[in-house]
Scaffold this motif. Structure first.
Motif, PDB file in Angstrom:
ATOM      1  N   SER A  61       0.791  -1.229   0.000  1.00  0.00           N
ATOM      2  CA  SER A  61       0.000   0.000   0.000  1.00  0.00           C
ATOM      3  C   SER A  61       0.825   1.282   0.000  1.00  0.00           C
ATOM      4  O   SER A  61       0.564   2.206   0.756  1.00  0.00           O
ATOM      5  CB  SER A  61      -1.014   0.022   1.142  1.00  0.00           C
ATOM      6  N   LEU A  78       1.667   4.697  -2.047  1.00  0.00           N
ATOM      7  CA  LEU A  78       0.848   5.512  -2.934  1.00  0.00           C
ATOM      8  C   LEU A  78       1.559   5.618  -4.283  1.00  0.00           C
ATOM      9  O   LEU A  78       2.681   6.117  -4.357  1.00  0.00           O
ATOM     10  CB  LEU A  78       0.622   6.889  -2.315  1.00  0.00           C
ATOM     11  N   TRP A 133       1.406   7.418  -6.857  1.00  0.00           N
ATOM     12  CA  TRP A 133       1.728   8.700  -7.491  1.00  0.00           C
ATOM     13  C   TRP A 133       2.881   9.408  -6.769  1.00  0.00           C
ATOM     14  O   TRP A 133       3.307  10.467  -7.203  1.00  0.00           O
ATOM     15  CB  TRP A 133       0.494   9.609  -7.543  1.00  0.00           C
ATOM     16  N   LEU A 142       5.437  11.649   3.431  1.00  0.00           N
ATOM     17  CA  LEU A 142       4.045  11.922   3.799  1.00  0.00           C
ATOM     18  C   LEU A 142       3.793  11.542   5.258  1.00  0.00           C
ATOM     19  O   LEU A 142       3.162  12.289   6.006  1.00  0.00           O
ATOM     20  CB  LEU A 142       3.114  11.129   2.872  1.00  0.00           C
ATOM     21  N   ARG A 181       9.398   5.565  -8.500  1.00  0.00           N
ATOM     22  CA  ARG A 181       7.997   5.374  -8.117  1.00  0.00           C
ATOM     23  C   ARG A 181       7.766   3.898  -7.805  1.00  0.00           C
ATOM     24  O   ARG A 181       8.479   3.044  -8.318  1.00  0.00           O
ATOM     25  CB  ARG A 181       7.091   5.786  -9.266  1.00  0.00           C
ATOM     26  N   TYR A 231      -5.233   2.608   0.950  1.00  0.00           N
ATOM     27  CA  TYR A 231      -4.841   4.023   0.993  1.00  0.00           C
ATOM     28  C   TYR A 231      -5.548   4.730   2.145  1.00  0.00           C
ATOM     29  O   TYR A 231      -4.970   5.564   2.834  1.00  0.00           O
ATOM     30  CB  TYR A 231      -5.178   4.736  -0.320  1.00  0.00           C
ATOM     31  N   LYS A 286      -4.059  14.910  -0.541  1.00  0.00           N
ATOM     32  CA  LYS A 286      -2.923  13.987  -0.679  1.00  0.00           C
ATOM     33  C   LYS A 286      -3.350  12.584  -1.102  1.00  0.00           C
ATOM     34  O   LYS A 286      -2.537  11.836  -1.633  1.00  0.00           O
ATOM     35  CB  LYS A 286      -2.165  13.881   0.650  1.00  0.00           C
ATOM     36  N   ILE A 287      -4.575  12.196  -0.830  1.00  0.00           N
ATOM     37  CA  ILE A 287      -5.003  10.835  -1.170  1.00  0.00           C
ATOM     38  C   ILE A 287      -6.131  10.851  -2.203  1.00  0.00           C
ATOM     39  O   ILE A 287      -6.014  10.271  -3.270  1.00  0.00           O
ATOM     40  CB  ILE A 287      -5.477  10.059   0.084  1.00  0.00           C
ATOM     41  N   PRO A 324      -5.311  12.679  -5.935  1.00  0.00           N
ATOM     42  CA  PRO A 324      -4.409  11.891  -6.784  1.00  0.00           C
ATOM     43  C   PRO A 324      -4.912  10.479  -7.071  1.00  0.00           C
ATOM     44  O   PRO A 324      -4.723   9.980  -8.183  1.00  0.00           O
ATOM     45  CB  PRO A 324      -3.089  11.858  -6.012  1.00  0.00           C
ATOM     46  N   ALA A 325      -5.590   9.861  -6.100  1.00  0.00           N
ATOM     47  CA  ALA A 325      -6.063   8.491  -6.333  1.00  0.00           C
ATOM     48  C   ALA A 325      -7.173   8.474  -7.382  1.00  0.00           C
ATOM     49  O   ALA A 325      -7.293   7.531  -8.155  1.00  0.00           O
ATOM     50  CB  ALA A 325      -6.554   7.863  -5.029  1.00  0.00           C
ATOM     51  N   HIS A 342       0.852  10.914 -14.098  1.00  0.00           N
ATOM     52  CA  HIS A 342       2.131  10.215 -14.264  1.00  0.00           C
ATOM     53  C   HIS A 342       1.936   8.849 -14.900  1.00  0.00           C
ATOM     54  O   HIS A 342       2.548   7.876 -14.478  1.00  0.00           O
ATOM     55  CB  HIS A 342       2.841  10.034 -12.925  1.00  0.00           C
ATOM     56  N   MET A 401      -0.403   6.809 -14.594  1.00  0.00           N
ATOM     57  CA  MET A 401      -1.268   5.861 -13.886  1.00  0.00           C
ATOM     58  C   MET A 401      -2.515   5.655 -14.738  1.00  0.00           C
ATOM     59  O   MET A 401      -3.067   6.607 -15.254  1.00  0.00           O
ATOM     60  CB  MET A 401      -1.727   6.435 -12.547  1.00  0.00           C
TER      61      MET A 401
END
Lengths: 264, 285
Positions: free
Chosen positions: A88, A90, A92, A101, A135, B183, B200-201, B204-205, B280, B282
């Motif tokens: 898990s 992230l 990105w 973070l 990444r 997440y 932050k989550i 972007p997710a 990016h 994804m």
């Protein structure tokens, strides 16, 4: 009276779905001392992960109490950092930013320079400093798990919770990572609770192995003390009577007394 | 020459000729990429030429289009006052409307999508309404908006807005709802507050989903604007086509269709490019 570091007393957990109530865990009492490495082992579906989530505070208990240093656990927090089964991270964020973070949040009072030191220190500890700008998609499964461990360690948790951290890895990578975790545990003397379904892994790493009975309403069936000195070497262990005794005890529990009944 | 004198010479490593290899264009690859579309295009033009050349054909062949509408093709930005403008200027007028309507749709759509995706309560309340309204064809909104705004310009912008917003809302909500529990658990363990969690989550997710919605939205906007402008009039590529039809300038219509197609293609690529920068690479899986 001696007070334990982490105390679970008569912990139970039931899930409700509509009118159905499923009791997953019943009457679990366990104490973990500071610096101890405890493994939870049991057949899949017995509620190991649920128990870990209760300690993490990610799910609330239905009965009983979880105490960490005399404080009630009723919400998740960085003092009980979790390394999740599937890393898990992230996707990105870079490896460095994933740890950042957590560090920025947990160590918000420190200066940016101090926090940077923390991040690099933990990346060095898991030997991932070289990949800090990569990444997650660019590194292997074992590397991701190492970064996950670094992120958890960076919070300097009172208890490190590992949820089958090596489950998704190939045998060689797993062995390598087990050695690394053992070494980190020896260096930091931190308290660890790990879920596993691998008997050898449990014996290799743990001071104590807690065996859970099959669900529903799983509880602690037996606890095995592993009296082997550290550092442990996996090759030398194989022939030691204590290793064989522990292994046998766990195997007997899992495959004779609490055989997995569900059709595979 | 004696051998020992050679040993005094410092041998510099010869530079690899790798760079030369890279600068050489790979003609085979370029050819393989370019030849098939060029061939298909040529064949299409050829067929068009053959079928449109018959005396009872209602449509002009490509050669006639080029000779009749050469000034439209060659001078996209002329302005003779009134509605007699180059196609470039008409396209710009349409793009301005799309930009406004689409920007509004993106802001409101992402906002509403986040709300619906994050809250069961809003989901229950709003989703039925969305599901009904999103099936209304873009042009059906035009009379209503003309009645409400009493003017063509804001009505056209509203039609773009209401056309583009649905895929943006629905995809954003799906993206928010599909954020993996892992997440969320990470966020809970490190105790992110709601604002940090959002930036932050959540964002972007959900970004790959949001950009899927934005990409569908821009395509629909461009479809809707041409139709809306045909009814509203004044300026814009849609108006130009309708105007050309009324004056029986079929060649002009064909040139305008090429403009519409190319601009639509560029818009789609633009949003998709911005999306790939932001996410990016994804992808939605």
């Amino acid at each position: 009276m001696h007070k334990s570091y982490l105390t679970l007393s008569h912990v139970g957990k039931s899930f409700q779905r509509g009118t159905n109530t499923t009791e997953v865990l019943r009457d679990i009492s366990l104490t973990v001392e500071r610096g101890e490495y405890v493994s939870l082992i049991g057949h899949s579906g017995c509620g190991k992960s649920t128990l870990l989530n209760l300690i993490a505070g990610l799910t609330p208990v239905s009965n009983g109490t979880v105490l960490l240093e005399d404080k009630h656990v009723n919400a998740p927090g960085p003092d009980r950092a979790v390394v999740f089964q599937n890393h898990s991270l992230l996707p990105w964020l870079s490896v460095y930013d994933n740890i950042k973070l957590a560090v920025d949040k947990v160590w918000a009072k420190e200066s940016a320079a101090q926090r940077k030191v923390r991040i690099m220190e933990k990346l060095d500890l898991v030997q991932m400093a070289h990949a800090k700008d990569k990444r997650p998609s660019e590194i292997s499964g074992g590397m991701k798990q190492r970064v996950g461990i670094a992120r958890a360690l960076a919070m300097e948790p009172k208890v490190l919770l590992l949820d089958e951290p090596f489950g998704a890895l190939d045998a060689l990578t797993r062995a390598h990572l087990q050695d690394q975790v053992m070494q980190i545990h020896q260096t930091l003397k931190n308290t660890v609770v790990m879920i596993t379904h691998d008997v050898d892994e449990a014996v290799l790493l743990s001071d104590r192995i807690v065996m859970l009975t099959n669900g529903p309403a799983a509880t602690i069936g037996e606890i095995v003390n592993v009296n082997l000195p550290y550092p442990r070497k996996r090759i030398e262990l194989v022939s030691q009577p204590e290793y064989i005794r522990c292994r046998e005890a766990v195997l007997k529990f899992l495959y004779e007394r609490h055989k997995f009944v569900e059709a595979a | 020459m004696p051998v020992h004198s050679v040993s005094n010479v410092v041998v510099l490593p010869t530079k690899r000729t790798k760079s030369v290899l890279i600068t050489m264009p790979d003609f085979k690859k370029i050819g393989a990429a370019l030849l098939p579309p060029l061939f298909v295009m040529f064949m299409a033009l050829l067929l068009w030429q053959i079928f449109a050349s018959s005396p009872n054909s209602g449509l002009p062949p490509p050669t006639t289009v080029i000779s009749e509408s050469s000034d439209l093709i060659l001078h996209p930005f002329f302005d003779n006052g009134g509605t007699d403008k180059g196609l470039g200027l008409h396209v710009l007028a349409s793009l301005k409307r799309v930009a406004l309507g689409y920007a509004l749709a993106a802001i409101v759509g992402i906002g509403l999508g986040t709300l619906v995706g994050a809250s069961q309560l809003f989901m229950r309340g709003l989703d039925p309404l969305f599901q009904i309204l999103r099936t209304v064809p873009p042009l059906a909104w035009l009379p209503i908006s003309l009645a409400a705004f009493k003017d063509g310009q804001p009505s056209a912008i509203f039609v773009i807005f209401i056309t583009a917003i649905w895929p943006i809302i629905i995809n954003t909500a799906t993206g928010i709802r599909n954020i993996p529990d892992d997440y969320k658990n990470v966020a809970r363990v490190i105790q992110l507050n709601p604002i940090q969690y959002f930036s932050k989550i959540m964002v972007p997710a959900a970004a790959p989903y949001i950009f899927t919605g934005l990409r569908i939205g821009i395509g629909l906007s461009w479809l809707a604007i041409v139709a809306a402008e045909m009814l509203i009039g004044g300026t814009g590529i849609g108006f130009f086509i309708w105007d050309a039809w009324n004056s029986s300038h079929i060649s002009d219509i064909i040139v305008a269709l090429f403009y519409v197609g190319i601009v639509g293609f560029v818009l789609d690529r633009l949003v998709s490019y911005v999306g790939s920068l932001v996410t990016h690479g994804m992808t939605v899986n």
